[in-house]
Design a protein around this motif. Structure first.
Motif, PDB file in Angstrom:
ATOM      1  N   ARG A 109       0.828  -1.211   0.000  1.00 29.46           N
ATOM      2  CA  ARG A 109       0.000   0.000   0.000  1.00 29.46           C
ATOM      3  C   ARG A 109       0.855   1.251   0.000  1.00 29.46           C
ATOM      4  O   ARG A 109       1.840   1.337   0.740  1.00 29.46           O
ATOM      5  CB  ARG A 109      -0.923   0.013   1.226  1.00 29.46           C
ATOM      6  CG  ARG A 109      -1.959   1.135   1.225  1.00 29.46           C
ATOM      7  CD  ARG A 109      -3.036   0.898   2.263  1.00 29.46           C
ATOM      8  NE  ARG A 109      -2.582   1.100   3.616  1.00 29.46           N
ATOM      9  CZ  ARG A 109      -2.955   2.131   4.392  1.00 29.46           C
ATOM     10  NH1 ARG A 109      -3.780   3.041   3.939  1.00 29.46           N
ATOM     11  NH2 ARG A 109      -2.505   2.230   5.626  1.00 29.46           N
ATOM     12  N   LEU A 110       0.472   2.224  -0.836  1.00 29.67           N
ATOM     13  CA  LEU A 110       1.119   3.529  -0.898  1.00 29.67           C
ATOM     14  C   LEU A 110       0.070   4.557  -0.502  1.00 29.67           C
ATOM     15  O   LEU A 110      -1.010   4.588  -1.086  1.00 29.67           O
ATOM     16  CB  LEU A 110       1.619   3.793  -2.328  1.00 29.67           C
ATOM     17  CG  LEU A 110       2.297   5.131  -2.607  1.00 29.67           C
ATOM     18  CD1 LEU A 110       3.630   5.227  -1.870  1.00 29.67           C
ATOM     19  CD2 LEU A 110       2.506   5.313  -4.111  1.00 29.67           C
ATOM     20  N   TYR A 111       0.380   5.371   0.507  1.00 33.63           N
ATOM     21  CA  TYR A 111      -0.651   6.297   0.994  1.00 33.63           C
ATOM     22  C   TYR A 111      -0.025   7.571   1.540  1.00 33.63           C
ATOM     23  O   TYR A 111       1.162   7.613   1.883  1.00 33.63           O
ATOM     24  CB  TYR A 111      -1.517   5.625   2.051  1.00 33.63           C
ATOM     25  CG  TYR A 111      -0.772   5.073   3.245  1.00 33.63           C
ATOM     26  CD1 TYR A 111      -0.717   5.764   4.446  1.00 33.63           C
ATOM     27  CD2 TYR A 111      -0.108   3.848   3.160  1.00 33.63           C
ATOM     28  CE1 TYR A 111      -0.039   5.246   5.543  1.00 33.63           C
ATOM     29  CE2 TYR A 111       0.577   3.328   4.243  1.00 33.63           C
ATOM     30  CZ  TYR A 111       0.608   4.030   5.436  1.00 33.63           C
ATOM     31  OH  TYR A 111       1.295   3.527   6.513  1.00 33.63           O
ATOM     32  N   SER A 112      -0.847   8.599   1.614  1.00 34.16           N
ATOM     33  CA  SER A 112      -0.384   9.904   2.103  1.00 34.16           C
ATOM     34  C   SER A 112      -1.069  10.233   3.424  1.00 34.16           C
ATOM     35  O   SER A 112      -2.018   9.564   3.834  1.00 34.16           O
ATOM     36  CB  SER A 112      -0.683  10.992   1.070  1.00 34.16           C
ATOM     37  OG  SER A 112      -2.070  11.062   0.811  1.00 34.16           O
ATOM     38  N   GLY A 113      -0.568  11.277   4.075  1.00 32.27           N
ATOM     39  CA  GLY A 113      -1.132  11.676   5.363  1.00 32.27           C
ATOM     40  C   GLY A 113      -1.090  13.182   5.560  1.00 32.27           C
ATOM     41  O   GLY A 113      -0.317  13.889   4.912  1.00 32.27           O
ATOM     42  N   ARG A 114      -1.958  13.637   6.442  1.00 29.04           N
ATOM     43  CA  ARG A 114      -2.013  15.061   6.777  1.00 29.04           C
ATOM     44  C   ARG A 114      -1.821  15.223   8.288  1.00 29.04           C
ATOM     45  O   ARG A 114      -2.445  14.507   9.069  1.00 29.04           O
ATOM     46  CB  ARG A 114      -3.358  15.647   6.346  1.00 29.04           C
ATOM     47  CG  ARG A 114      -3.563  17.118   6.700  1.00 29.04           C
ATOM     48  CD  ARG A 114      -4.824  17.673   6.060  1.00 29.04           C
ATOM     49  NE  ARG A 114      -4.720  17.649   4.606  1.00 29.04           N
ATOM     50  CZ  ARG A 114      -4.098  18.589   3.902  1.00 29.04           C
ATOM     51  NH1 ARG A 114      -3.527  19.614   4.513  1.00 29.04           N
ATOM     52  NH2 ARG A 114      -4.044  18.499   2.595  1.00 29.04           N
ATOM     53  N   TYR A 115      -0.954  16.165   8.673  1.00 28.88           N
ATOM     54  CA  TYR A 115      -0.708  16.397  10.085  1.00 28.88           C
ATOM     55  C   TYR A 115      -1.853  17.210  10.702  1.00 28.88           C
ATOM     56  O   TYR A 115      -2.260  18.247  10.158  1.00 28.88           O
ATOM     57  CB  TYR A 115       0.614  17.142  10.283  1.00 28.88           C
ATOM     58  CG  TYR A 115       1.817  16.376   9.785  1.00 28.88           C
ATOM     59  CD1 TYR A 115       2.220  15.195  10.397  1.00 28.88           C
ATOM     60  CD2 TYR A 115       2.547  16.823   8.685  1.00 28.88           C
ATOM     61  CE1 TYR A 115       3.309  14.478   9.933  1.00 28.88           C
ATOM     62  CE2 TYR A 115       3.640  16.116   8.203  1.00 28.88           C
ATOM     63  CZ  TYR A 115       4.017  14.945   8.837  1.00 28.88           C
ATOM     64  OH  TYR A 115       5.090  14.232   8.361  1.00 28.88           O
ATOM     65  N   LEU A 116      -2.361  16.729  11.822  1.00 26.67           N
ATOM     66  CA  LEU A 116      -3.429  17.430  12.539  1.00 26.67           C
ATOM     67  C   LEU A 116      -2.832  18.312  13.637  1.00 26.67           C
ATOM     68  O   LEU A 116      -1.701  18.065  14.094  1.00 26.67           O
ATOM     69  CB  LEU A 116      -4.397  16.411  13.155  1.00 26.67           C
ATOM     70  CG  LEU A 116      -5.082  15.447  12.175  1.00 26.67           C
ATOM     71  CD1 LEU A 116      -5.942  14.449  12.934  1.00 26.67           C
ATOM     72  CD2 LEU A 116      -5.926  16.223  11.172  1.00 26.67           C
ATOM     73  N   PRO A 117      -3.564  19.342  14.060  1.00 27.02           N
ATOM     74  CA  PRO A 117      -3.063  20.217  15.134  1.00 27.02           C
ATOM     75  C   PRO A 117      -2.684  19.448  16.405  1.00 27.02           C
ATOM     76  O   PRO A 117      -1.815  19.877  17.165  1.00 27.02           O
ATOM     77  CB  PRO A 117      -4.246  21.165  15.390  1.00 27.02           C
ATOM     78  CG  PRO A 117      -4.974  21.204  14.091  1.00 27.02           C
ATOM     79  CD  PRO A 117      -4.849  19.818  13.522  1.00 27.02           C
ATOM     80  N   SER A 118      -3.334  18.305  16.619  1.00 29.24           N
ATOM     81  CA  SER A 118      -3.061  17.503  17.817  1.00 29.24           C
ATOM     82  C   SER A 118      -1.714  16.782  17.733  1.00 29.24           C
ATOM     83  O   SER A 118      -1.234  16.227  18.716  1.00 29.24           O
ATOM     84  CB  SER A 118      -4.175  16.470  18.018  1.00 29.24           C
ATOM     85  OG  SER A 118      -4.187  15.559  16.932  1.00 29.24           O
ATOM     86  N   GLY A 119      -1.111  16.777  16.521  1.00 31.64           N
ATOM     87  CA  GLY A 119       0.156  16.061  16.339  1.00 31.64           C
ATOM     88  C   GLY A 119      -0.021  14.704  15.679  1.00 31.64           C
ATOM     89  O   GLY A 119       0.953  14.089  15.242  1.00 31.64           O
ATOM     90  N   ARG A 120      -1.278  14.241  15.617  1.00 27.11           N
ATOM     91  CA  ARG A 120      -1.560  12.960  14.959  1.00 27.11           C
ATOM     92  C   ARG A 120      -1.529  13.133  13.442  1.00 27.11           C
ATOM     93  O   ARG A 120      -1.554  14.248  12.930  1.00 27.11           O
ATOM     94  CB  ARG A 120      -2.942  12.441  15.403  1.00 27.11           C
ATOM     95  CG  ARG A 120      -3.008  12.027  16.862  1.00 27.11           C
ATOM     96  CD  ARG A 120      -4.417  11.604  17.269  1.00 27.11           C
ATOM     97  NE  ARG A 120      -4.882  10.475  16.472  1.00 27.11           N
ATOM     98  CZ  ARG A 120      -5.919  10.541  15.625  1.00 27.11           C
ATOM     99  NH1 ARG A 120      -6.558  11.687  15.437  1.00 27.11           N
ATOM    100  NH2 ARG A 120      -6.316   9.480  14.957  1.00 27.11           N
ATOM    101  N   VAL A 121      -1.470  11.993  12.738  1.00 31.02           N
ATOM    102  CA  VAL A 121      -1.461  12.019  11.280  1.00 31.02           C
ATOM    103  C   VAL A 121      -2.726  11.330  10.771  1.00 31.02           C
ATOM    104  O   VAL A 121      -3.009  10.180  11.139  1.00 31.02           O
ATOM    105  CB  VAL A 121      -0.214  11.307  10.706  1.00 31.02           C
ATOM    106  CG1 VAL A 121      -0.271  11.324   9.176  1.00 31.02           C
ATOM    107  CG2 VAL A 121       1.059  11.976  11.197  1.00 31.02           C
ATOM    108  N   LEU A 122      -3.488  12.035   9.957  1.00 31.19           N
ATOM    109  CA  LEU A 122      -4.679  11.464   9.340  1.00 31.19           C
ATOM    110  C   LEU A 122      -4.273  10.912   7.977  1.00 31.19           C
ATOM    111  O   LEU A 122      -3.862  11.668   7.091  1.00 31.19           O
ATOM    112  CB  LEU A 122      -5.758  12.541   9.174  1.00 31.19           C
ATOM    113  CG  LEU A 122      -7.078  12.098   8.534  1.00 31.19           C
ATOM    114  CD1 LEU A 122      -7.797  11.099   9.432  1.00 31.19           C
ATOM    115  CD2 LEU A 122      -7.977  13.297   8.255  1.00 31.19           C
ATOM    116  N   VAL A 123      -4.351   9.580   7.804  1.00 29.31           N
ATOM    117  CA  VAL A 123      -3.863   8.966   6.565  1.00 29.31           C
ATOM    118  C   VAL A 123      -5.012   8.655   5.618  1.00 29.31           C
ATOM    119  O   VAL A 123      -6.154   8.425   6.027  1.00 29.31           O
ATOM    120  CB  VAL A 123      -3.059   7.668   6.847  1.00 29.31           C
ATOM    121  CG1 VAL A 123      -1.851   7.976   7.697  1.00 29.31           C
ATOM    122  CG2 VAL A 123      -3.926   6.607   7.490  1.00 29.31           C
ATOM    123  N   SER A 124      -4.692   8.639   4.332  1.00 28.72           N
ATOM    124  CA  SER A 124      -5.679   8.329   3.301  1.00 28.72           C
ATOM    125  C   SER A 124      -5.791   6.818   3.130  1.00 28.72           C
ATOM    126  O   SER A 124      -4.966   6.058   3.635  1.00 28.72           O
ATOM    127  CB  SER A 124      -5.262   8.963   1.978  1.00 28.72           C
ATOM    128  OG  SER A 124      -4.033   8.385   1.529  1.00 28.72           O
TER     129      SER A 124
END
Length: 204
Positions: A109-124
């Motif tokens: 799997r190849l996927y991207s992520g976005r950093y949230l203000p909480s420090g967690r990463v929301l991945v696609s």
């Protein structure tokens, strides 16, 4: 009374069908698991074999783009992924098959992520990579000139690694994640694998 009997028959039929499905699933899992023990003898010992190349084109606070290719045992690139993501980080997951002292990793799997203000990463959800090398029932990571037994053995390992990645992990399979986010732009990196279980990202 007739309605009651009818309900009982329906419940028994549904239970029987569910039991058949469960038996079929268990039988399939046992088959792909058991054949790997025999296939391991035809997996050669290997060291530092390139299975993937990665190059980041560029990165901004909101997006990144990359060129990724899959490489077979003859060193030939057989699949190329050229795209951009509207996210800030990029990852690739590998799943292994480990039998008879031999280990093979396969990108799943190849996927991207976005950093949230909480420090967690929301991945696609990401891109399923198995469709690039398992199409047609024969694993494309093996050169077309390789012996038939080797092709069959690698295919058995690939099917098992893919199956395990979607179900549950065991001592015969594990997931490894590589973070590609901070690679230097414009530079080619190679993912190299060895039969002893090592998996590394190396700058060319």
């Amino acid at each position: 009374m007739g309605e009651m009997k009818k309900s009982t028959v329906v419940i028994r039929f549904v239970s029987f069908v569910l039991l058949l499905i469960l038996f079929g699933f268990a039988s399939f899992h046992f088959f792909i698991f058991a054949r790997c023990f025999f296939a391991a003898a035809d997996i050669p010992e290997f060291k530092d074999v390139v299975i993937m190349r990665v190059m980041l084109y560029g990165r901004s606070p909101e997006s990144l783009s990359a060129h990724i290719s899959l490489v077979n045992t003859a060193g030939r690139e057989f699949a190329i992924i050229d795209r951009s993501w509207s996210n800030q980080s990029l990852y690739v997951d590998f799943s292994s098959a480990e039998f008879g002292g031999k280990t093979m990793y396969f990108p799943i799997r190849l996927y991207s992520g976005r950093y949230l203000p909480s420090g967690r990463v929301l991945v696609s959800k990401g891109l399923d990579l198995t469709r690039y090398y398992m199409d047609g029932g024969e694993c494309a990571f093996v050169s077309s000139h390789a012996p038939k037994k080797k092709k069959s053995a690698v295919n058995a390992f690939a099917v098992f690694a893919d199956f395990q990645s979607k179900k549950f992990q065991s001592r015969y399979s594990k997931i490894r994640t590589m973070n590609l986010t901070d690679l230097q732009g414009g530079v080619v990196y190679e993912v190299v694998s060895s039969s002893d279980g090592s998996l590394e990202l190396v700058r060319m």
